[in-house]
Each structure stands twice: as C-alpha cells, then as structure tokens.
Write a protein that holds these residues in place. Structure first.
Motif, PDB file in Angstrom:
ATOM      1  N   VAL A 153       0.843  -1.198   0.000  1.00 22.11           N
ATOM      2  CA  VAL A 153       0.000   0.000   0.000  1.00 22.11           C
ATOM      3  C   VAL A 153       0.882   1.253   0.000  1.00 22.11           C
ATOM      4  CG1 VAL A 153      -1.608   1.341   1.428  1.00 22.11           C
ATOM      5  CG2 VAL A 153      -1.983  -1.123   1.080  1.00 22.11           C
ATOM      6  N   ASP A 154       0.425   2.289  -0.736  1.00 20.80           N
ATOM      7  CA  ASP A 154       1.162   3.548  -0.854  1.00 20.80           C
ATOM      8  C   ASP A 154       0.431   4.731  -0.222  1.00 20.80           C
ATOM      9  OD1 ASP A 154       3.271   2.495  -2.712  1.00 20.80           O
ATOM     10  OD2 ASP A 154       1.511   2.164  -3.982  1.00 20.80           O
ATOM     11  N   TYR A 155      -0.859   4.558   0.106  1.00 18.69           N
ATOM     12  CA  TYR A 155      -1.701   5.676   0.531  1.00 18.69           C
ATOM     13  C   TYR A 155      -2.783   5.129   1.446  1.00 18.69           C
ATOM     14  CZ  TYR A 155      -4.720   9.877  -0.439  1.00 18.69           C
ATOM     15  OH  TYR A 155      -5.482  11.019  -0.382  1.00 18.69           O
ATOM     16  N   LEU A 156      -2.971   5.759   2.605  1.00 17.09           N
ATOM     17  CA  LEU A 156      -4.009   5.334   3.537  1.00 17.09           C
ATOM     18  C   LEU A 156      -4.933   6.503   3.840  1.00 17.09           C
ATOM     19  CD1 LEU A 156      -5.346   3.376   5.573  1.00 17.09           C
ATOM     20  CD2 LEU A 156      -3.665   4.187   7.268  1.00 17.09           C
ATOM     21  N   LYS A 157      -6.202   6.368   3.462  1.00 13.24           N
ATOM     22  CA  LYS A 157      -7.233   7.307   3.902  1.00 13.24           C
ATOM     23  C   LYS A 157      -7.787   6.769   5.221  1.00 13.24           C
ATOM     24  CE  LYS A 157     -11.803   9.142   2.838  1.00 13.24           C
ATOM     25  NZ  LYS A 157     -12.962   9.114   1.896  1.00 13.24           N
ATOM     26  N   TYR A 158      -7.716   7.587   6.273  1.00 16.49           N
ATOM     27  CA  TYR A 158      -8.036   7.128   7.624  1.00 16.49           C
ATOM     28  C   TYR A 158      -9.179   7.965   8.172  1.00 16.49           C
ATOM     29  CZ  TYR A 158      -6.655   4.739  11.976  1.00 16.49           C
ATOM     30  OH  TYR A 158      -6.602   3.931  13.094  1.00 16.49           O
ATOM     31  N   ASP A 159     -10.364   7.343   8.285  1.00 17.00           N
ATOM     32  CA  ASP A 159     -11.617   8.029   8.564  1.00 17.00           C
ATOM     33  C   ASP A 159     -11.869   8.165  10.074  1.00 17.00           C
ATOM     34  OD1 ASP A 159     -13.916   9.348   7.735  1.00 17.00           O
ATOM     35  OD2 ASP A 159     -14.545   7.745   6.381  1.00 17.00           O
ATOM     36  N   TRP A 160     -13.049   8.719  10.446  1.00 19.48           N
ATOM     37  CA  TRP A 160     -13.264   9.128  11.833  1.00 19.48           C
ATOM     38  C   TRP A 160     -14.643   8.700  12.365  1.00 19.48           C
ATOM     39  CZ3 TRP A 160     -10.250   9.920  15.600  1.00 19.48           C
ATOM     40  CH2 TRP A 160     -10.625  10.662  16.734  1.00 19.48           C
ATOM     41  N   CYS A 161     -15.232   7.655  11.828  1.00 16.86           N
ATOM     42  CA  CYS A 161     -16.507   7.158  12.344  1.00 16.86           C
ATOM     43  C   CYS A 161     -16.288   6.252  13.556  1.00 16.86           C
ATOM     44  CB  CYS A 161     -17.254   6.387  11.255  1.00 16.86           C
ATOM     45  SG  CYS A 161     -18.004   7.432   9.990  1.00 16.86           S
ATOM     46  N   ASN A 162     -17.300   6.189  14.418  1.00 14.80           N
ATOM     47  CA  ASN A 162     -17.311   5.269  15.574  1.00 14.80           C
ATOM     48  C   ASN A 162     -16.065   5.407  16.440  1.00 14.80           C
ATOM     49  OD1 ASN A 162     -19.837   3.865  14.737  1.00 14.80           O
ATOM     50  ND2 ASN A 162     -18.557   3.291  12.987  1.00 14.80           N
ATOM     51  N   THR A 163     -15.741   6.653  16.778  1.00 15.66           N
ATOM     52  CA  THR A 163     -14.510   6.944  17.521  1.00 15.66           C
ATOM     53  C   THR A 163     -14.803   7.441  18.936  1.00 15.66           C
ATOM     54  OG1 THR A 163     -14.522   9.121  16.472  1.00 15.66           O
ATOM     55  CG2 THR A 163     -13.100   7.446  15.495  1.00 15.66           C
ATOM     56  N   GLU A 164     -15.858   6.927  19.544  1.00 16.83           N
ATOM     57  CA  GLU A 164     -16.302   7.410  20.851  1.00 16.83           C
ATOM     58  C   GLU A 164     -15.154   7.432  21.863  1.00 16.83           C
ATOM     59  OE1 GLU A 164     -17.726   5.104  19.070  1.00 16.83           O
ATOM     60  OE2 GLU A 164     -19.710   5.889  18.575  1.00 16.83           O
ATOM     61  N   GLY A 165     -14.949   8.601  22.482  1.00 14.29           N
ATOM     62  CA  GLY A 165     -13.946   8.737  23.530  1.00 14.29           C
ATOM     63  C   GLY A 165     -12.540   9.022  23.047  1.00 14.29           C
ATOM     64  N   LEU A 166     -12.293   8.942  21.745  1.00 16.34           N
ATOM     65  CA  LEU A 166     -10.952   9.167  21.218  1.00 16.34           C
ATOM     66  C   LEU A 166     -10.716  10.654  20.976  1.00 16.34           C
ATOM     67  CD1 LEU A 166     -10.450   6.327  18.570  1.00 16.34           C
ATOM     68  CD2 LEU A 166      -9.326   6.548  20.787  1.00 16.34           C
ATOM     69  N   LYS A 167      -9.478  11.070  21.123  1.00 19.04           N
ATOM     70  CA  LYS A 167      -9.042  12.413  20.733  1.00 19.04           C
ATOM     71  C   LYS A 167      -8.363  12.302  19.374  1.00 19.04           C
ATOM     72  CE  LYS A 167      -6.024  16.242  22.143  1.00 19.04           C
ATOM     73  NZ  LYS A 167      -6.906  17.271  21.620  1.00 19.04           N
ATOM     74  N   ALA A 168      -8.758  13.134  18.452  1.00 16.26           N
ATOM     75  CA  ALA A 168      -8.321  12.982  17.067  1.00 16.26           C
ATOM     76  C   ALA A 168      -6.803  13.016  16.917  1.00 16.26           C
ATOM     77  CB  ALA A 168      -8.967  14.052  16.193  1.00 16.26           C
ATOM     78  N   GLU A 169      -6.173  14.010  17.499  1.00 16.70           N
ATOM     79  CA  GLU A 169      -4.733  14.134  17.326  1.00 16.70           C
ATOM     80  C   GLU A 169      -4.013  12.871  17.797  1.00 16.70           C
ATOM     81  OE1 GLU A 169      -0.995  17.071  18.551  1.00 16.70           O
ATOM     82  OE2 GLU A 169      -3.020  17.524  19.256  1.00 16.70           O
ATOM     83  N   GLY A 170      -4.376  12.367  18.964  1.00 16.78           N
ATOM     84  CA  GLY A 170      -3.728  11.167  19.485  1.00 16.78           C
ATOM     85  C   GLY A 170      -3.997   9.948  18.634  1.00 16.78           C
ATOM     86  N   ALA A 171      -5.228   9.804  18.146  1.00 13.42           N
ATOM     87  CA  ALA A 171      -5.576   8.649  17.323  1.00 13.42           C
ATOM     88  C   ALA A 171      -4.787   8.634  16.020  1.00 13.42           C
ATOM     89  CB  ALA A 171      -7.072   8.647  17.038  1.00 13.42           C
ATOM     90  N   TYR A 172      -4.647   9.801  15.405  1.00 12.60           N
ATOM     91  CA  TYR A 172      -3.903   9.859  14.145  1.00 12.60           C
ATOM     92  C   TYR A 172      -2.399   9.739  14.380  1.00 12.60           C
ATOM     93  CZ  TYR A 172      -8.128  10.667  11.507  1.00 12.60           C
ATOM     94  OH  TYR A 172      -9.359  10.494  10.920  1.00 12.60           O
ATOM     95  N   MET A 173      -1.921  10.220  15.513  1.00 12.99           N
ATOM     96  CA  MET A 173      -0.516  10.012  15.858  1.00 12.99           C
ATOM     97  C   MET A 173      -0.212   8.519  16.023  1.00 12.99           C
ATOM     98  SD  MET A 173       0.135  13.140  18.572  1.00 12.99           S
ATOM     99  CE  MET A 173       1.728  12.484  19.093  1.00 12.99           C
ATOM    100  N   THR A 174      -1.163   7.778  16.599  1.00 15.00           N
ATOM    101  CA  THR A 174      -0.966   6.338  16.769  1.00 15.00           C
ATOM    102  C   THR A 174      -0.825   5.649  15.417  1.00 15.00           C
ATOM    103  OG1 THR A 174      -2.171   6.312  18.856  1.00 15.00           O
ATOM    104  CG2 THR A 174      -1.973   4.220  17.694  1.00 15.00           C
ATOM    105  N   MET A 175      -1.682   6.010  14.469  1.00 12.08           N
ATOM    106  CA  MET A 175      -1.554   5.384  13.147  1.00 12.08           C
ATOM    107  C   MET A 175      -0.279   5.828  12.453  1.00 12.08           C
ATOM    108  SD  MET A 175      -2.301   3.275  10.865  1.00 12.08           S
ATOM    109  CE  MET A 175      -3.886   2.559  11.292  1.00 12.08           C
ATOM    110  N   ALA A 176       0.122   7.091  12.623  1.00  7.46           N
ATOM    111  CA  ALA A 176       1.387   7.542  12.029  1.00  7.46           C
ATOM    112  C   ALA A 176       2.549   6.729  12.597  1.00  7.46           C
ATOM    113  CB  ALA A 176       1.603   9.029  12.310  1.00  7.46           C
ATOM    114  N   ALA A 177       2.534   6.477  13.906  1.00  5.92           N
ATOM    115  CA  ALA A 177       3.586   5.668  14.528  1.00  5.92           C
ATOM    116  C   ALA A 177       3.555   4.242  14.002  1.00  5.92           C
ATOM    117  CB  ALA A 177       3.423   5.680  16.048  1.00  5.92           C
ATOM    118  N   ALA A 178       2.350   3.713  13.795  1.00 10.69           N
ATOM    119  CA  ALA A 178       2.216   2.349  13.274  1.00 10.69           C
ATOM    120  C   ALA A 178       2.782   2.248  11.861  1.00 10.69           C
ATOM    121  CB  ALA A 178       0.748   1.927  13.299  1.00 10.69           C
TER     122      ALA A 178
END
Length: 411
Positions: A153-178
């Motif tokens: 894979v070369d490109y990941l679109k990462y959406d924001w549904c069903n994210t109860e309780g999550l903070k956006a910045e932290g959630a996207y930082m986690t995927m960036a780290a992954a």
C-alpha cells in the motif's frame, strides 16, 4: 573487591543496558514519513461514485482506464479503494479483504496497479468500525499498518466514524507511529472532517487532512441527512477561508474528493476543478473513469490547469474580492507567475473588467507581488488554451453563470 560483588555489579550493568535498549525499542515516532506528497496528491477514489460497491474487477478496470484516458499522463498516480473492502479479522487479529469481492487478495491487486506504473491506496477508520460498518483499526493500528505494508500500500485514507472517547490528534498520531514502525512510506490522509482543527496538528502527522464534512455532486447547495450534512462545491469552497497558511509541500488542506463527471453541468465541473486547482487541493477524482464523456476527460486532463495545482511553491490561492456573485481569486506561482480566476457564482452572466495597472497586489502570506505598472505580463486563458493579450490593457470578459475564466500571467 569481593568476586560476588563484582558479579552483582556486572549483572546490574548488563540488566541496565538491556532495559535501556528495550525501552528504546518501544519509543515511537509519531510523525509522518518525510518527502511524500511534495505537491498535492493526484489520483482516484472509489467512494463518490461507487460507495460500498467495490471489487477487484472495478479496481483493475479503473487502473486500466487511468492510463487509456490519459489521466496517468496528466499526472494522476493513486488508485484508492475506499470503504467496504474489508472482510474479517483472523484469530490473531489481522485483517483480510472480503473474499468474494477481492478473491485474489490485496497484494495481487496492488501488484497489478504497480505494474501499470501507478500507486495503490486503501481505507480504514480510527474507530471500532468504519463508516460502512466494516472492521475499524482501533486497537489494531500496528497490525493493520504491517498488513498494509506487506500488501504494498502507498496511501491510507483514515476516517473518523465510531470513535467514541478518542481524541483525534492522538488517534492519528498512533496510526502515524504504526506506519513508521511498519517501515513502508505511506501517505496518510487524515479524514477527520475538520472537527478538531487538524490543520493545526496535521502537518506533523499526515500529508493531508480533510477540512470539512463530505462533498456531494451539487454546485451550490446542502444535502441534509438529519444528523449530518453533505455540502455542495461552493459550500466546501467557502469553508477553506482562513486555512491557506497551513498548506505547503508535504502538507495540504483537503476539501474532499472531486465530483467532476458525477452529474453536474460541464461548466460547473469546470469551475469545480478550477477552484480545487487554485486551492492547491489534492486532485482525487471520484467518477467512473471507465465511462467518461469527452468533456469530463478534457476537464480532468487539462495539463495547464493541473500545472497551477501542482506548482512547486505549494501556495494555496486566495480570494481577492467578491461582488454581485463574481469572485476574483489569485495564486502565486513559481518564477514570479500568477494564476488568476474570475468565478461567477451568480444566477446569470456577469461581466468582468479588471484593470491590472490599477490593482497592484501583494500576497501577505507569500510576499509575492503582482504589479502591472512595473512589469507587463503575458496572459494565457488556460481553458480556451489561447493567448489573451497582456496586462498592459484591462481584461474584459462575460462569464456565464456557475462558470470561470482562468488565466495564467507570465513574465
């Protein structure tokens, strides 16, 4: 010194070194891959036209059509599958594609796309489920990133549904780290809809970030779904105000995928494509590439308009003025050139007369200057592909409703 004491100290030293090195193993890099998307990404995404009706035949045929239509030659690169490709997770938690829709598997499909000289993109969600009810990546970020890397894979679109309780910045930082841990350079498209001001933190985390809710194929209207809304092209355009300072090489405001070829009039499609180019927005087509009209193809493959979007300075355009439905937009380009657009949002034709010498312009963000009293620019109309005089004279034109005139001024 007692030999037992020496051995104890040695063991303690070895333990300390081991613990320290283990600690380093678990330090994360929460930033994006550098050097990607230095100009706005160009490609295609399945959602606007096909929603959940995706399968490997569609993706293969779309990759073929991107070449045969001339879109690859015009600069389009990514073939991106949106929601609903997912099957189930196995007993170890690894995701697999739907075996009926993608019987050959994603790795084989990515190889097919790569063999065409294109790049392969996929979709997931920061929540427990995707917007389409498929398995999300919450709690599985590192496994999913490893899986995507193994597929190519070369490109990941990462959406924001069903994210109860999550903070956006932290959630996207986690995927960036992954993604960093998986080791394959993958563009991260942050699809958080602008709710948590991703333009403020997104530049360190991803290459692009959605600034609004979803677009739909209407030029100037809103579609009300009850608990949420979709926006027409002009509504999306208006929501970009105040964001241009966050855009630049490797970091882009994303006003959503394009609706060119999905049912609007040709003039509306032309205005839509023009304004996305002026915004330095990602040019992600959302139509059926296999069955395009010649008008749609001509819009999507206009290399002179695309060149404005892909200008290496990466400066997002700005609105200079608005009166009676007629807007004037400018975008500084490389080599001191400028793109100028007159956009007619009115319900009838509008006449434009612009005296270049009486309207010196300085862009406060880039400090670029357009001063026709000191420099005479050649003018080219990039939709008619004809010369349009110079800035020594005023520019005059009549613009039909919901249409544009797009000019490039060069020294």
């Amino acid at each position: 010194m007692n030999i037992k004491i020496i051995l104890s100290l040695l063991n303690l030293f070895v333990f300390s070194i081991t613990a320290y090195s283990q600690g380093n193993n678990y330090e994360q890099n929460y930033s994006k891959f550098k050097g990607l998307a230095l100009t706005p990404p160009m490609g295609w995404n399945s959602w606007n036209k096909f929603a959940c009706n995706v399968n490997e035949q569609l993706i293969r045929e779309t990759a073929d059509a991107m070449i045969s239509s001339g879109m690859k030659a015009a600069g389009y690169t990514y073939i991106n599958i949106d929601d609903c490709w997912h099957g189930q997770r196995d007993s170890l938690g690894f995701i697999h594609p739907d075996p009926e829709r993608f019987p050959s598997g994603m790795k084989a499909l990515a190889e097919y796309v790569h063999a065409k000289g294109l790049k392969f993109g996929i979709y997931s969600d920061a929540g427990s489920q995707t917007c389409g009810g498929r398995p999300g990546s919450r709690g599985y970020e590192f496994q999913d990133a490893q899986t995507y890397a193994s597929w190519g894979v070369d490109y990941l679109k990462y959406d924001w549904c069903n994210t109860e309780g999550l903070k956006a910045e932290g959630a996207y930082m986690t995927m960036a780290a992954a993604l960093q841990r998986a080791g394959r350079p993958i563009v991260l498209s942050i699809c958080e809809w602008g709710t948590d001001k991703p333009w403020e933190w997104g530049p360190e985390v991803g290459q692009l970030w959605r600034t609004t809710g979803d677009i739909y194929n209407c030029f100037d209207c809103i579609e009300d779904h009850g608990t949420w809304q979709s926006f027409g092209v002009m509504q999306i355009l208006d929501k970009q105000e105040g964001l241009r300072q966050y855009a630049g090489p490797g970091q882009w405001n994303d006003p959503d995928m394009m609706e060119v070829g999905n049912g609007m009039a040709v003039n509306e499609d032309r205005a839509h494509f023009t304004m996305w180019s002026m915004l330095a927005a990602p040019l992600i087509a959302g139509n059926d590439l296999r069955n395009m009209s010649k008008e749609t193809t001509a819009i999507l493959t206009n290399k002179e308009v695309i060149a404005v979007n892909q200008d290496k300075l990466g400066i997002q355009g700005f609105k200079l003025s608005s009166k009676d439905g007629l807007e004037t937009w400018l975008k500084p380009l490389d080599d001191g050139n400028w793109a100028v657009v007159f956009l007619n949002r009115g319900d009838g034709p509008r006449k434009v007369e612009f005296d270049w010498k009486k309207n010196p312009i300085t862009d406060e963000l880039s400090k670029a200057e357009l001063n026709a009293s000191q420099t005479t620019y050649k003018i080219r109309n990039v939709w008619t592909k004809k010369a349009a005089g110079t800035t020594a004279r005023s520019f005059k034109a009549e613009i039909p409703k919901y249409d544009v005139v797009m000019l490039v001024l060069s020294k």
